[in-house]
Design a protein around this motif. Structure first.
Motif, mmCIF file in Angstrom:
data_model
loop_
_atom_site.group_PDB
_atom_site.id
_atom_site.type_symbol
_atom_site.label_atom_id
_atom_site.label_comp_id
_atom_site.label_asym_id
_atom_site.label_seq_id
_atom_site.Cartn_x
_atom_site.Cartn_y
_atom_site.Cartn_z
ATOM 1 N N LYS A 19 0.999 -1.100 -0.267
ATOM 2 C CA LYS A 19 0.138 -0.239 -0.132
ATOM 3 C C LYS A 19 1.319 1.173 0.392
ATOM 4 O O LYS A 19 1.038 1.885 1.237
ATOM 5 N N LYS A 20 1.283 1.333 -1.000
ATOM 6 C CA LYS A 20 2.849 3.025 -1.265
ATOM 7 C C LYS A 20 2.087 3.815 -2.048
ATOM 8 O O LYS A 20 2.511 4.871 -2.220
ATOM 9 N N TYR A 21 0.315 4.176 -1.614
ATOM 10 C CA TYR A 21 -0.191 5.338 -2.868
ATOM 11 C C TYR A 21 -1.284 5.702 -2.342
ATOM 12 O O TYR A 21 -1.852 5.252 -1.194
ATOM 13 N N ILE A 56 -3.530 11.128 -7.205
ATOM 14 C CA ILE A 56 -2.901 9.766 -6.846
ATOM 15 C C ILE A 56 -1.324 10.246 -6.635
ATOM 16 O O ILE A 56 -0.736 10.576 -7.798
ATOM 17 N N PHE A 57 -0.893 9.896 -5.438
ATOM 18 C CA PHE A 57 0.383 10.176 -5.751
ATOM 19 C C PHE A 57 1.222 9.249 -4.663
ATOM 20 O O PHE A 57 1.219 8.496 -3.897
ATOM 21 N N GLY A 58 3.240 9.080 -5.439
ATOM 22 C CA GLY A 58 3.136 8.313 -4.609
ATOM 23 C C GLY A 58 4.536 9.007 -3.327
ATOM 24 O O GLY A 58 4.172 9.824 -3.000
ATOM 25 N N LYS A 59 5.465 8.084 -2.703
ATOM 26 C CA LYS A 59 5.812 8.043 -1.425
ATOM 27 C C LYS A 59 6.824 9.152 -1.955
ATOM 28 O O LYS A 59 6.917 9.966 -0.703
ATOM 29 N N ILE A 98 1.166 10.124 -9.850
ATOM 30 C CA ILE A 98 0.715 9.228 -10.536
ATOM 31 C C ILE A 98 -0.420 8.879 -11.465
ATOM 32 O O ILE A 98 -0.486 7.967 -12.519
ATOM 33 N N ALA A 158 -3.631 6.012 -13.044
ATOM 34 C CA ALA A 158 -2.389 5.625 -12.599
ATOM 35 C C ALA A 158 -2.064 4.504 -12.452
ATOM 36 O O ALA A 158 -1.512 3.440 -12.905
ATOM 37 N N ILE A 204 -3.301 1.660 -11.118
ATOM 38 C CA ILE A 204 -3.066 0.457 -9.980
ATOM 39 C C ILE A 204 -3.988 -0.248 -9.284
ATOM 40 O O ILE A 204 -5.568 0.285 -10.107
ATOM 41 N N GLU A 225 -4.201 -0.865 -3.557
ATOM 42 C CA GLU A 225 -2.856 0.200 -3.388
ATOM 43 C C GLU A 225 -2.375 1.441 -2.808
ATOM 44 O O GLU A 225 -1.909 1.565 -2.599
ATOM 45 N N ILE A 226 -4.324 1.793 -2.664
ATOM 46 C CA ILE A 226 -3.889 2.927 -1.793
ATOM 47 C C ILE A 226 -4.360 2.698 -0.261
ATOM 48 O O ILE A 226 -4.847 1.954 0.106
#
Length: 500
Positions: free
Chosen positions: A3-5, A20-23, A28, A67, A69, A73-74
């Protein structure tokens, strides 16, 4: 599956967006949509709350698809919103009893006038940090309860709920389980005591507002519940919430007292972090910036009602541009406005003037005035209004400003950024990511869900896109600003002078 978003839901004044943002803070996937602006009478501005909700859900789904995804994963959702707008809805059916009354609307001005006459001005200032005005949420509540048949009795019976747009979205996303807001949004209602940190019972009584309809207030990185699985294909925790301007301050990594930003959105808003103590300045409002892990940070704020909305007016009502981006191209076609000023007081003037009855004006037109001059005047108005705010911040000489971080869609316009630097006489810094409102909400949700460990980790991700240095001669700058001030004077109290 990691869960990286983080997904940010950004419910603005004229449209909604999901990002949607990544770390690393990179985008993305994103999607946006405008929604209808409703103008029942001159000076009134309303929104269909159901349309806002439906549009927000739809753009969130689109952002997930873009994205590429899986919803699983959120890690969490952060919500940010137009702040002072008010919605009242039926607890059982979930249907609003009336349109959302937008923060821009002047339809409750008479209620505010009665409160002023009854002597509430100083009490509101001392308790809430705000200037008494129809801009804030408080006057919208009794207006709806009085206008809608049977609404007041139903509210007193506990059958209705009130919320700013964040609360409306969160309540619906969680299937009616979470009637919550955060400290930043609560502090913009004109009902929340920012010293005692609670809804003010005495103010609610004097304003005839049933306290049963008010949401519970928690940290900006608190637990707001979980979305219904049917909405996005998975249950997703909501772990961040903040009003749009406080979210932008957070996204700009202004974590230390004295750091400030200016957002050019539909409204224009300057906010300075003042740390763990509220700071009061004439013409400006004192607000809660955020509540983070049980600790409150305050902010000093100046709001411009019509900033980017002036550009939308040039596009949608005046129809002299096709897209907002056209303002840069047309603006560069002339060296200046040819003496033309556009004061976009379409719904009155906010800080530092607080004139509910001011109205918009274009002045200085000559036979040689062209479309390009009018467009440039509309663009420059954004910068002049920001200077009005910053002058109020620096008025007593206790605060010096040497730079300004800017964000919002309009700062993609380099002509605006350069003119802002010129008219202020200070450096203007544009970051690489300008969607700071959504990014701030994402950061809060990420802190709430453990994706980021601290604000120090977030601050390391802030990057500069371009710095603009002042190039204008001081005497010329002063002459231009004097012209603006004279133009503003002519707009003051216009709606009381001329009845249409």
């Amino acid at each position: 599956m990691g869960k990286k978003y983080i997904m940010a839901l950004d419910a603005g004044t004229t449209g909604v967006r999901a990002i949607i943002f990544g770390k690393t803070g990179c985008i993305i996937g994103d999607a946006s949509r405008e929604f209808a602006q409703i103008f029942p009478k001159p000076g009134w501005v309303e929104h269909d709350a159901a349309e806002i909700l439906e549009s927000q859900i739809e753009v969130a789904r689109q952002a997930i698809n873009k994205a590429g995804i899986c919803p699983e994963e959120i890690r969490a959702i952060g919500v940010t919103n137009q702040r002072e707008s008010a919605v009242i809805w039926d607890k059982s059916t979930g249907k609003p009893v009336y349109n959302a009354i937008c923060w821009q609307s002047r339809q409750t001005a008479e209620i505010v006038e009665k409160w002023v006459e009854s002597g509430l001005t100083d009490e509101i200032r001392e308790k809430t940090g705000l200037v008494i005005d129809a801009y804030f949420s408080a006057s919208k509540i009794p207006w709806i309860l009085s206008e809608v048949s049977g609404a007041r009795q139903r509210a007193e019976n506990g059958e209705l709920l009130f919320g700013t747009i964040d609360t409306w979205l969160i309540w619906n996303l969680t299937g009616g389980k979470s009637h919550l807001t955060d400290y930043s949004n609560a502090s913009r209602t004109m009902l929340y005591n920012i010293v005692k940190m609670d809804w003010d019972e005495e103010l609610c009584r004097k304003m005839d507002i049933p306290m049963a309809i008010l949401p519970r207030v928690i940290d900006s990185n608190g637990d707001y519940g979980t979305t219904k699985a049917a909405l996005f294909g998975a249950e997703i925790p909501i772990r961040g919430d903040a009003g749009d301007q406080q979210a932008a301050l957070f996204g700009q990594a202004c974590f230390k007292p004295g750091m400030a930003k200016n957002t050019f959105g539909t409204a224009g808003v300057y906010v300075m972090n003042t740390g763990d103590k509220p700071l009061f300045k004439e013409g400006l409002t004192t607000t809660i910036a955020w509540g983070l892990n049980g600790k409150i940070s305050y902010g000093l704020e100046g709001v411009i009602f019509i900033s980017g909305a002036a550009i939308q007016w040039l596009r949608d009502e005046a129809k002299i541009i096709y897209t907002a981006a056209d303002t840069e191209w047309y603006g560069f076609m002339v060296p200046d406005t040819g003496g033309v000023y556009l004061v976009p007081a379409f719904v009155g003037l906010c800080a530092p003037y607080w004139d509910m009855y001011a109205r918009g004006m274009i002045i200085g037109i000559t036979r040689g005035t062209t479309r390009n001059h009018l467009i440039r005047a509309g663009l420059e108005a954004l910068a002049y209004q920001t200077k009005d705010i910053i002058n109020a911040v620096m008025k007593d000489g206790t605060i010096a400003i040497t730079e300004l971080r800017v964000d919002g869609g309009a700062v993609k316009n380099s002509l605006l950024c350069q003119f802002q630097s010129d008219i202020l006489g200070v450096k203007v810094i544009r970051p690489k990511i300008t969607e700071m409102t959504a990014l701030g909400a994402a950061y809060l949700a990420g802190l709430g869900s453990g994706l980021w460990a601290s604000t120090d980790e977030i601050a390391e991700q802030w990057e500069v896109d371009k710095e603009f240095q002042p190039e204008m001669a001081p005497e010329y700058r002063d002459n231009l600003y004097h012209g603006w001030q004279e133009a503003v004077k002519l707009t003051r109290g216009w709606a009381n002078k001329v009845k249409v």
